[in-house]
Design a protein around this motif. Structure first.
Motif, mmCIF file in Angstrom:
data_model
loop_
_atom_site.group_PDB
_atom_site.id
_atom_site.type_symbol
_atom_site.label_atom_id
_atom_site.label_comp_id
_atom_site.label_asym_id
_atom_site.label_seq_id
_atom_site.Cartn_x
_atom_site.Cartn_y
_atom_site.Cartn_z
ATOM 1 N N SER A 537 -1.474 77.084 86.025
ATOM 2 C CA SER A 537 -0.979 76.157 87.043
ATOM 3 C C SER A 537 -2.036 75.923 88.100
ATOM 4 O O SER A 537 -2.858 76.808 88.389
ATOM 5 N N GLY A 538 -1.988 74.717 88.695
ATOM 6 C CA GLY A 538 -2.891 74.374 89.776
ATOM 7 C C GLY A 538 -2.248 73.350 90.688
ATOM 8 O O GLY A 538 -1.473 72.501 90.224
ATOM 9 N N ALA A 539 -2.546 73.378 91.977
ATOM 10 C CA ALA A 539 -1.945 72.454 92.936
ATOM 11 C C ALA A 539 -2.932 72.147 94.037
ATOM 12 O O ALA A 539 -3.813 72.940 94.349
ATOM 13 N N HIS A 540 -2.761 70.957 94.643
ATOM 14 C CA HIS A 540 -3.640 70.515 95.713
ATOM 15 C C HIS A 540 -2.861 69.567 96.622
ATOM 16 O O HIS A 540 -1.947 68.846 96.173
ATOM 17 N N THR A 541 -3.224 69.554 97.896
ATOM 18 C CA THR A 541 -2.559 68.705 98.895
ATOM 19 C C THR A 541 -3.543 67.696 99.441
ATOM 20 O O THR A 541 -4.689 68.051 99.746
ATOM 21 N N GLY A 542 -3.087 66.434 99.568
ATOM 22 C CA GLY A 542 -3.936 65.389 100.106
ATOM 23 C C GLY A 542 -3.299 64.025 99.954
ATOM 24 O O GLY A 542 -2.177 63.889 99.467
ATOM 25 N N PRO A 543 -4.025 62.970 100.299
ATOM 26 C CA PRO A 543 -3.484 61.604 100.209
ATOM 27 C C PRO A 543 -3.603 61.056 98.786
ATOM 28 O O PRO A 543 -4.534 61.398 98.056
ATOM 29 N N VAL A 544 -2.674 60.188 98.418
ATOM 30 C CA VAL A 544 -2.719 59.523 97.120
ATOM 31 C C VAL A 544 -2.233 58.088 97.298
ATOM 32 O O VAL A 544 -1.632 57.733 98.303
ATOM 33 N N VAL A 545 -2.517 57.298 96.283
ATOM 34 C CA VAL A 545 -1.948 55.947 96.165
ATOM 35 C C VAL A 545 -1.073 55.945 94.923
ATOM 36 O O VAL A 545 -1.524 56.368 93.847
#
Length: 651
Positions: A537-545
């Motif tokens: 598993s892997g996760a990341h936080t940030g802006p997306v379109v």
């Protein structure tokens, strides 16, 4: 879109930790919920979908055409009633005129008797050329005897000025007593004139009062002319008596002269009024006056009497005046008979017209009564056919609604509810920028070898069982499943409904990742006894379109460096561990409640060296996947098409 808060507690393997999840309802679901509410009795009774409602609708449709039919029947009945009243009025007029004619004959005989009695007195008992008194009395008595209905008239007494109401027998006796007293010496012309005039006036008053002048037909003009003609003959007869007095005595005293002028003028005015009301009588009257040989002498004698110059008494002139006036009055009675004939023809024509209208009205009523059942039957059949089609249409509409709900459910599973609704309404959804989103990736360690060792159906069954469990677990969180490609499982939080102001998306993904990691350990790898499933598993936080891509099979896709970084976190991670970025670690620190281990710098493709971390656990724990009711959950995890093939015996 509706957000539903749930409380989760570890009981029977269900997620009961306090979390929230986003549940989407379509407009049809909402309308269905509204329709499921208990309807009022009146709403159910008037609903065409129900049997009772259909009956009420049928009754309304049957009443609707019956209203104008009933109105037509009532209107025709009222018209018939008016026609019957009209006929009765005209018949009454006919009866009244008939009675008036019979009574007019008596009045005529009394007028002639008055003239001859006056002539007898004025000429001192000379013999009359036209008739003697005995013959005249007999003619009058015969007219009285022929009367079928005698009106109660008032006649004067002998001694006083009082009047008595008498019947025919009493009147006959009173008339005979008066005749016995007539003599040329003992009787005065004033007494004779007063008695006969009062009797004739009483009869004429009764006669004219009995004839109604107001009715619905045009016969009133004839009736008024008839009355005026009767009174004209009476006035002219009275004037002729004073004329005989003039020629028999040589002059008229002032009182008699005034009476002559009054009655002569009144008679002429009444005659002219009759001719005015019935213009057709003018020609008839002109013909009468033209054929009368003594009409010119009557005019000259009238002018002589009006001058009232003293002259020598002359019995011959009195007889000549008497004969000419008697002839003139007889001609007026011919005019009266002609008017009576006109009235009879008019009444008969009116009665015939009323009869025709009555027949037409009855025919209309009968026709309406005959056609009404046919119309009602046709309307009933038409309504029944419409209701049958309406019932079928309602059934099809319900089936269509169920199918639409299914398609909407499938669509909402493929796309976010808000996005799907917008796509259905506008057929295009613009891409949207999200400032803070957490993206999660996971895949199966060694999936290529597992797929090589098993048949395709076994691989599909294996993946279906895993993702079925994952889908059930993520329902407990405010996340959105983006897609699954092969063994890759992608989830995001913070879109399409933003929850980034409180960094809730970070805690939701972190808790979900721990839950999915714990739940995955219950699976055994096919054909590898004792080996449990391992996911990375892997996760990341940030802006997306985010936006819709494609038209044939539109997909809700995420774009941006955040997606790539999350995917790299998963690919550079390790089995049974959750690899997170520094940005996500800082966000979790701000939220608190999570244990994180520093991993160090990791060379990430396309990103270079990145400082990353391991998400270990959550303070207080989460609902463990081992606590699931596995026998029930894994009763049949194979795809639907595989179950169908198994039931058909293909597998």
């Amino acid at each position: 879109m509706l957000t539903i808060q749930r409380d989760m507690s570890p009981r029977n393997g269900s997620c009961v930790a306090e979390v929230s999840s986003v549940r989407s309802l379509s407009s049809d679901d909402v309308s269905g919920t509204k329709n499921n509410k208990k309807k009022s009795c009146w709403a159910r009774a008037t609903d065409p979908a129900h049997r009772r409602g259909r009956r009420i609708q049928l009754l309304q449709m049957l009443v609707l055409p019956f209203i104008p039919i009933l109105a037509l029947i009532v209107q025709t009945a009222n018209t018939l009633h008016d026609i019957l009243i009209y006929r009765q009025e005209v018949s009454d007029i006919e009866t009244q005129v008939t009675i008036a004619t019979d009574l007019g004959k008596v009045v005529t005989r009394m007028q002639l008797e008055r003239s001859e009695v006056a002539f007898f007195i004025y000429t001192n008992g000379n013999t009359l050329r036209r008739s003697n008194l005995t013959q005249r009395f007999a003619i009058t008595d015969q007219a009285l005897h022929n009367m079928t209905m005698w009106p109660l008239v008032s006649v004067p007494r002998d001694e006083t000025e009082a009047y008595d109401v008498v019947n025919k027998e009493a009147f006959q006796a009173r008339l005979n007593d008066f005749r016995q007293k007539i003599s040329s010496e003992e009787s005065s012309i004033t007494e004779v004139m007063a008695w006969y005039t009062s009797v004739n006036a009483a009869m004429l008053d009764h006669l004219t009062n009995q004839i109604k002048e107001t009715d619905n037909s045009g016969v009133w003009r004839y009736l008024i002319a008839f009355k005026n003609l009767l009174r004209s003959i009476e006035s002219l007869g009275i004037a002729s008596v004073y004329g005989i007095n003039y020629f028999g005595r040589g002059i008229l005293m002032s009182e008699n002269y005034v009476s002559y002028v009054r009655h002569e003028t009144l008679g002429r005015d009444l005659l002219n009024g009759s001719l005015t009301y019935v213009p057709s009588l003018k020609a008839f009257y002109a013909e009468l006056t033209r054929t009368m040989t003594d009409y010119g002498r009557i005019k000259s004698r009238r002018e002589e009497i009006l001058r009232n110059r003293k002259r020598e008494p002359s019995v011959e002139d009195a007889i000549a005046y008497f004969d000419s006036m008697a002839t003139y009055v007889d001609e007026l009675r011919k005019l009266q008979r002609e008017l009576r004939h006109m009235i009879r023809e008019y009444v008969n024509s009116t009665l015939q017209d009323a009869s025709n209208k009555e027949v037409a009205g009855i025919a209309i009523v009968v026709l309406v009564l005959v056609i009404s059942p046919i119309i009602i039957v046709l309307v009933r059949n038409a309504v029944a056919t419409i209701q049958m089609y309406a019932a079928n249409l309602a059934q099809k509409a319900r089936e269509l609604k169920r199918e639409k709900r299914k398609s909407d459910t499938l669509l909402f599973q493929m796309l976010p509810t808000s996005v799907a609704q917008q796509l259905k309404q506008t057929q295009q959804v613009p891409a949207e920028y999200y400032e803070a989103v957490t993206v999660y990736f996971s895949d199966i360690v060694g999936f290529t070898e597992i797929a090589a060792e098993n048949t395709p159906l076994e691989v599909v069954t294996f993946l279906n069982s895993i993702y079925k469990l994952f889908d059930a677990r993520i329902e407990c969180y405010d996340v959105y499943k983006v897609e699954t490609i092969g063994d890759s499982y992608m989830v995001a939080s913070g879109l399409p409904v933003r929850n980034g102001k409180s960094d809730k998306h970070v805690s939701e993904i972190a808790t979900m990742a721990l839950d999915l990691l714990a739940a995955s350990t219950v699976f055994q790898v096919p054909k590898r006894p004792g080996e449990r499933l391992q996911i990375r598993s892997g996760a990341h936080t940030g802006p997306v379109v985010a936006g819709i891509v494609g038209t044939k099979m539109p997909r809700y896709c995420l774009f941006g460096d955040t997606v790539n970084t999350a995917s790299r976190m998963e690919s550079t991670g390790e089995a049974l561990r959750i690899h997170i970025s520094l940005e996500m670690k800082k966000a979790l620190d701000a939220v608190g409640g999570f244990r994180i281990e520093h991993r160090g710098l990791v060379d990430v493709k396309g990103k270079g060296l990145m400082d990353t971390y391991w998400l270990e656990c959550k303070d207080g724990g989460i609902a463990r996947a081992a606590e699931l009711d596995l026998p029930y959950f894994f009763e049949d995890v194979r795809p639907v098409f595989m179950r169908r093939l198994r039931e058909e015996g293909t597998l």
